[in-house]
Design a protein around this motif. Structure first.
Motif, PDB file in Angstrom:
ATOM      1  N   GLU A   1      41.839  44.291  34.554  1.00  0.00           N
ATOM      2  CA  GLU A   1      42.560  43.246  35.291  1.00  0.00           C
ATOM      3  C   GLU A   1      41.592  42.257  35.942  1.00  0.00           C
ATOM      4  O   GLU A   1      41.338  42.288  37.138  1.00  0.00           O
ATOM      5  N   TRP A   2      41.056  41.372  35.124  1.00  0.00           N
ATOM      6  CA  TRP A   2      40.127  40.340  35.595  1.00  0.00           C
ATOM      7  C   TRP A   2      38.971  40.958  36.386  1.00  0.00           C
ATOM      8  O   TRP A   2      38.585  40.462  37.442  1.00  0.00           O
ATOM      9  N   PHE A   3      38.422  42.028  35.871  1.00  0.00           N
ATOM     10  CA  PHE A   3      37.369  42.782  36.555  1.00  0.00           C
ATOM     11  C   PHE A   3      36.102  41.932  36.691  1.00  0.00           C
ATOM     12  O   PHE A   3      35.658  41.308  35.728  1.00  0.00           O
ATOM     13  N   PRO A   4      35.448  41.958  37.870  1.00  0.00           N
ATOM     14  CA  PRO A   4      35.796  42.729  39.065  1.00  0.00           C
ATOM     15  C   PRO A   4      36.513  41.936  40.160  1.00  0.00           C
ATOM     16  O   PRO A   4      36.616  42.421  41.291  1.00  0.00           O
ATOM     17  N   SER A   5      36.997  40.738  39.867  1.00  0.00           N
ATOM     18  CA  SER A   5      37.616  39.947  40.930  1.00  0.00           C
ATOM     19  C   SER A   5      39.053  40.351  41.196  1.00  0.00           C
ATOM     20  O   SER A   5      39.543  40.242  42.316  1.00  0.00           O
ATOM     21  N   GLY A   6      39.770  40.777  40.122  1.00  0.00           N
ATOM     22  CA  GLY A   6      41.162  41.147  40.270  1.00  0.00           C
ATOM     23  C   GLY A   6      42.118  39.974  40.260  1.00  0.00           C
ATOM     24  O   GLY A   6      43.320  40.157  40.412  1.00  0.00           O
ATOM     25  N   ARG A   7      41.604  38.758  40.058  1.00  0.00           N
ATOM     26  CA  ARG A   7      42.449  37.563  40.034  1.00  0.00           C
ATOM     27  C   ARG A   7      42.009  36.641  38.913  1.00  0.00           C
ATOM     28  O   ARG A   7      40.808  36.533  38.614  1.00  0.00           O
ATOM     29  N   ALA A   8      42.972  35.964  38.322  1.00  0.00           N
ATOM     30  CA  ALA A   8      42.701  35.087  37.195  1.00  0.00           C
ATOM     31  C   ALA A   8      41.794  33.925  37.605  1.00  0.00           C
ATOM     32  O   ALA A   8      42.021  33.280  38.624  1.00  0.00           O
ATOM     33  N   GLU A   9      40.765  33.684  36.772  1.00  0.00           N
ATOM     34  CA  GLU A   9      39.886  32.526  36.949  1.00  0.00           C
ATOM     35  C   GLU A   9      39.376  32.408  38.382  1.00  0.00           C
ATOM     36  O   GLU A   9      39.349  31.317  38.972  1.00  0.00           O
ATOM     37  N   HIS A  10      38.958  33.533  38.938  1.00  0.00           N
ATOM     38  CA  HIS A  10      38.592  33.548  40.347  1.00  0.00           C
ATOM     39  C   HIS A  10      37.450  34.527  40.550  1.00  0.00           C
ATOM     40  O   HIS A  10      37.392  35.573  39.924  1.00  0.00           O
TER      41      HIS A  10
ATOM     42  N   PRO B   1      45.980  63.533  24.987  1.00  0.00           N
ATOM     43  CA  PRO B   1      45.415  62.442  25.786  1.00  0.00           C
ATOM     44  C   PRO B   1      45.906  62.498  27.229  1.00  0.00           C
ATOM     45  O   PRO B   1      46.920  63.134  27.532  1.00  0.00           O
ATOM     46  N   VAL B   2      45.204  61.808  28.092  1.00  0.00           N
ATOM     47  CA  VAL B   2      45.554  61.727  29.510  1.00  0.00           C
ATOM     48  C   VAL B   2      45.632  60.256  29.899  1.00  0.00           C
ATOM     49  O   VAL B   2      44.714  59.476  29.604  1.00  0.00           O
ATOM     50  N   VAL B   3      46.734  59.884  30.545  1.00  0.00           N
ATOM     51  CA  VAL B   3      46.863  58.566  31.173  1.00  0.00           C
ATOM     52  C   VAL B   3      46.667  58.783  32.672  1.00  0.00           C
ATOM     53  O   VAL B   3      47.450  59.484  33.305  1.00  0.00           O
ATOM     54  N   HIS B   4      45.625  58.175  33.221  1.00  0.00           N
ATOM     55  CA  HIS B   4      45.214  58.460  34.594  1.00  0.00           C
ATOM     56  C   HIS B   4      45.606  57.316  35.528  1.00  0.00           C
ATOM     57  O   HIS B   4      45.468  56.140  35.171  1.00  0.00           O
ATOM     58  N   PRO B   5      46.101  57.612  36.739  1.00  0.00           N
ATOM     59  CA  PRO B   5      46.450  56.542  37.688  1.00  0.00           C
ATOM     60  C   PRO B   5      45.262  55.631  37.975  1.00  0.00           C
ATOM     61  O   PRO B   5      44.126  56.086  38.116  1.00  0.00           O
ATOM     62  N   ALA B   6      45.536  54.338  38.075  1.00  0.00           N
ATOM     63  CA  ALA B   6      44.465  53.367  38.307  1.00  0.00           C
ATOM     64  C   ALA B   6      44.192  53.135  39.784  1.00  0.00           C
ATOM     65  O   ALA B   6      43.248  52.412  40.134  1.00  0.00           O
ATOM     66  N   ASP B   7      45.022  53.714  40.680  1.00  0.00           N
ATOM     67  CA  ASP B   7      44.765  53.643  42.125  1.00  0.00           C
ATOM     68  C   ASP B   7      44.545  52.217  42.624  1.00  0.00           C
ATOM     69  O   ASP B   7      43.620  51.943  43.395  1.00  0.00           O
ATOM     70  N   ARG B   8      45.357  51.284  42.167  1.00  0.00           N
ATOM     71  CA  ARG B   8      45.331  49.891  42.608  1.00  0.00           C
ATOM     72  C   ARG B   8      44.069  49.144  42.200  1.00  0.00           C
ATOM     73  O   ARG B   8      43.868  47.995  42.597  1.00  0.00           O
ATOM     74  N   VAL B   9      43.201  49.775  41.420  1.00  0.00           N
ATOM     75  CA  VAL B   9      42.028  49.064  40.923  1.00  0.00           C
ATOM     76  C   VAL B   9      42.442  48.045  39.871  1.00  0.00           C
ATOM     77  O   VAL B   9      41.825  46.986  39.722  1.00  0.00           O
ATOM     78  N   SER B  10      43.500  48.375  39.109  1.00  0.00           N
ATOM     79  CA  SER B  10      43.986  47.499  38.052  1.00  0.00           C
ATOM     80  C   SER B  10      45.476  47.713  37.890  1.00  0.00           C
ATOM     81  O   SER B  10      46.027  48.733  38.332  1.00  0.00           O
ATOM     82  N   ASP B  11      46.140  46.767  37.220  1.00  0.00           N
ATOM     83  CA  ASP B  11      47.553  46.966  36.895  1.00  0.00           C
ATOM     84  C   ASP B  11      47.736  47.805  35.642  1.00  0.00           C
ATOM     85  O   ASP B  11      48.859  48.116  35.263  1.00  0.00           O
TER      86      ASP B  11
END
Length: 286
Positions: free
Chosen positions: A21-30, A266-276
């Motif tokens: 998710e726009w790592f590491p800013s977390g926001r588009a074009e930012h 397989p395992v799907v692991h929670p992202a803990d608000r790091v990403s959507d």
């Protein structure tokens, strides 16, 4: 790239795909403040280590990561460092451009294994149906006898579509991308060519949701003898993109394999608000 001379026998390899998710800013074009981005990188490393521990408690498996929405090579290297495996290295980062600058959504492959070759490409042009971005690709040596081709991809999303015409065009762009991958890994007689193949990333389509019933990409993979590892777990555990309201939970992130055995579920692991997006992990046996 890791020297082939250091190759040892590999019993199992953990493969992970994750959209940062726009790592590491977390926001588009930012670009966030440096301390904010540093905190995101630390949290991402912690979160991915926790996911790895679920499929490889001993921490002895070799690793292949396919990342999406990573800003640049520097961010990719910092993410690998945060994961904490000293031999985890970036194999390839795409170089997509947006007009006069580099895109902030690059695809990445990182691994602890030897890399025989690595490159990236944009998708072939097809007028209005040209897909965005492209793919990262690496030839990764899984064992002395097995070299696998690994692709990291981020297919066209449905973001902003408001008409059926727009939805159909988005489906066509996803179809174009997957057809190209399948054709690259298929001979003239329609048979798989070369060694094993892994295609991993954010497909922006759900193999089981009615809203994606007209998508063709999963049929294309199936006809080309790829296995979808998420099929091995119940639907409630397949959610990689939690939703709200009219946009419900979806499975958007996939690991498709051909010519390799899956070891366990397989395992799907929670992202803990790091990403959507949640990361997907699976163990592969060459």
């Amino acid at each position: 790239m890791t020297s082939l001379g250091s190759l040892a026998f590999v019993a199992a390899v953990t493969v992970c795909t994750w959209n940062g998710e726009w790592f590491p800013s977390g926001r588009a074009e930012h670009r966030a403040e440096p301390e904010v981005e540093a905190g995101t990188i630390r949290e991402a490393g912690r979160m991915l280590r926790e996911g790895l521990a679920k499929v490889d408690p001993a921490g002895t498996n070799d690793l292949v990561f396919c990342f999406n929405e990573i800003r640049d090579p520097h961010a990719a290297r910092l993410l690998c460092e945060a994961i904490g495996r000293t031999n985890l290295a970036v194999a390839v980062v795409t170089g997509y451009r947006r007009r006069d600058r580099f895109d902030m959504q690059q695809d990445v492959i990182a691994t602890t294994l030897p890399v025989a070759a690595a490159d990236w490409s944009r998708w072939k042009t097809a007028k209005d149906e040209t897909p965005p971005r492209g793919y990262a690709r690496a030839q990764i040596v899984f064992s002395p006898a097995v070299t696998a081709t690994v692709y990291s991809v981020h297919l066209k999303s449905n973001y902003g579509q408001t008409t059926e015409e727009a939805a159909a065009l988005n489906r066509a762009k996803r179809d174009r991308a997957v057809r190209q991958l399948v054709e690259q890994e298929t001979d003239r007689k329609g048979r798989p060519k070369g060694g094993p193949v892994i295609v991993a990333g954010d497909f922006n389509a759900d193999a089981w949701a009615r809203s994606f019933a007209d998508d063709t990409i999963f049929d294309l993979f199936g006809r080309a003898s790829f296995s979808n590892v998420l099929e091995l777990i119940p639907d409630k555990r397949r959610v990689t993109h939690p939703g709200r309201g009219r946009w419900g939970d979806t499975a958007l992130d996939y690991i498709m394999v051909r010519g390799l055995e899956v070891d366990g579920k397989p395992v799907v692991h929670p992202a803990d608000r790091v990403s959507d997006h949640r990361p997907v992990f699976v163990n592969i046996v060459p």
